[in-house]
Design a protein around this motif. Structure first.
Motif, PDB file in Angstrom:
ATOM      1  N   UNK A  14      23.412   8.214 -12.860  1.00 22.03           N
ATOM      2  CA  UNK A  14      22.683   6.972 -12.619  1.00 22.03           C
ATOM      3  C   UNK A  14      22.075   6.436 -13.922  1.00 22.03           C
ATOM      4  N   UNK A  15      21.558   7.306 -14.754  1.00 19.20           N
ATOM      5  CA  UNK A  15      20.998   6.871 -16.033  1.00 19.20           C
ATOM      6  C   UNK A  15      22.099   6.311 -16.914  1.00 19.20           C
ATOM      7  N   UNK A  16      23.239   6.981 -16.959  1.00 14.53           N
ATOM      8  CA  UNK A  16      24.360   6.493 -17.762  1.00 14.53           C
ATOM      9  C   UNK A  16      24.856   5.155 -17.241  1.00 14.53           C
ATOM     10  N   UNK A  17      24.907   4.993 -15.913  1.00  9.82           N
ATOM     11  CA  UNK A  17      25.334   3.718 -15.343  1.00  9.82           C
ATOM     12  C   UNK A  17      24.347   2.606 -15.688  1.00  9.82           C
ATOM     13  N   UNK A  20      24.844   1.591 -19.233  1.00  9.71           N
ATOM     14  CA  UNK A  20      26.055   0.777 -19.334  1.00  9.71           C
ATOM     15  C   UNK A  20      25.823  -0.642 -18.840  1.00  9.71           C
ATOM     16  N   UNK A  21      25.072  -0.797 -17.777  1.00  9.75           N
ATOM     17  CA  UNK A  21      24.757  -2.130 -17.253  1.00  9.75           C
ATOM     18  C   UNK A  21      23.930  -2.923 -18.257  1.00  9.75           C
ATOM     19  N   UNK A  22      22.932  -2.264 -18.821  1.00  7.85           N
ATOM     20  CA  UNK A  22      22.089  -2.946 -19.808  1.00  7.85           C
ATOM     21  C   UNK A  22      22.910  -3.349 -21.021  1.00  7.85           C
ATOM     22  N   UNK A  27      25.634  -7.434 -24.292  1.00  7.16           N
ATOM     23  CA  UNK A  27      26.889  -7.900 -24.878  1.00  7.16           C
ATOM     24  C   UNK A  27      27.189  -9.333 -24.428  1.00  7.16           C
ATOM     25  N   UNK A  28      27.006  -9.609 -23.146  1.00  2.00           N
ATOM     26  CA  UNK A  28      27.211 -10.963 -22.627  1.00  2.00           C
ATOM     27  C   UNK A  28      26.239 -11.960 -23.234  1.00  2.00           C
ATOM     28  N   UNK A  29      24.996 -11.533 -23.391  1.00  2.00           N
ATOM     29  CA  UNK A  29      23.990 -12.406 -24.001  1.00  2.00           C
ATOM     30  C   UNK A  29      24.335 -12.707 -25.458  1.00  2.00           C
ATOM     31  N   UNK A  30      24.796 -11.698 -26.178  1.00  2.58           N
ATOM     32  CA  UNK A  30      25.186 -11.905 -27.573  1.00  2.58           C
ATOM     33  C   UNK A  30      26.382 -12.848 -27.680  1.00  2.58           C
ATOM     34  N   UNK A  31      27.323 -12.742 -26.753  1.00  4.80           N
ATOM     35  CA  UNK A  31      28.465 -13.651 -26.737  1.00  4.80           C
ATOM     36  C   UNK A  31      28.011 -15.081 -26.481  1.00  4.80           C
TER      37      UNK A  31
END
Length: 154
Positions: A14-17, A20-22, A27-31
């Protein structure tokens, strides 16, 4: 738990997921920020080129009166735009590399390496944005009537 007696093991999936979501959201915000910056850059180039062409309309009128064709006038302004794009791309790449290294060192306490393959990509993007921003202004410049341009009329 089987390998080590008296131990307790739990999954941290759950922490890894969540990480990954964050990261995907960042990444989307940077794009999105990158696309907005490219659009703003194209608008700025367009305004600067339109101003430069407007200030040099007598030059364009004189060139056309002396026999220069539309392609020659457009080639002159596109060559100027290409030179400025290459200079801007070089300065932008160097500034971005230095800033990325500084941010990596101060925030993440790690060394960031800039891949040399990015240099031609950055130059290509700078040229594309500059040409896209300059195209409309240059198109108007080649349509100048030499008589009106030399008189100082729009």
């Amino acid at each position: 738990q089987e390998a080590i007696p008296h131990s307790h093991a739990e999954q941290i999936r759950q922490i890894a997921q969540n990480e990954g979501t964050v990261l995907s959201r960042i990444k989307g915000l940077m794009l999105l920020v990158t696309l907005a910056a490219l659009f703003a850059s194209a608008l700025a180039v367009s305004a600067a080129m339109a101003t430069a062409i407007f200030e040099r309309r007598k030059e364009v009128g004189l060139m056309k009166a002396l026999g220069a064709g539309n392609i020659s006038v457009a080639a002159l302004f596109f060559a100027e735009a290409l030179l400025l794009a290459l200079i801007g791309g070089i300065v932008g790449f160097a500034g971005g590399a230095l800033l990325a290294r500084q941010i990596g060192r101060s925030i993440f306490d790690s060394q960031i390496t800039i891949e040399p393959v990015l240099f031609p990509v950055i130059l290509a993007i700078a040229v594309i944005v500059t040409f896209a921003g300059s195209a409309m202004a240059i198109r108007r410049a080649v349509k100048f009537d030499p008589v009106y341009a030399l008189r100082g009329e729009a």
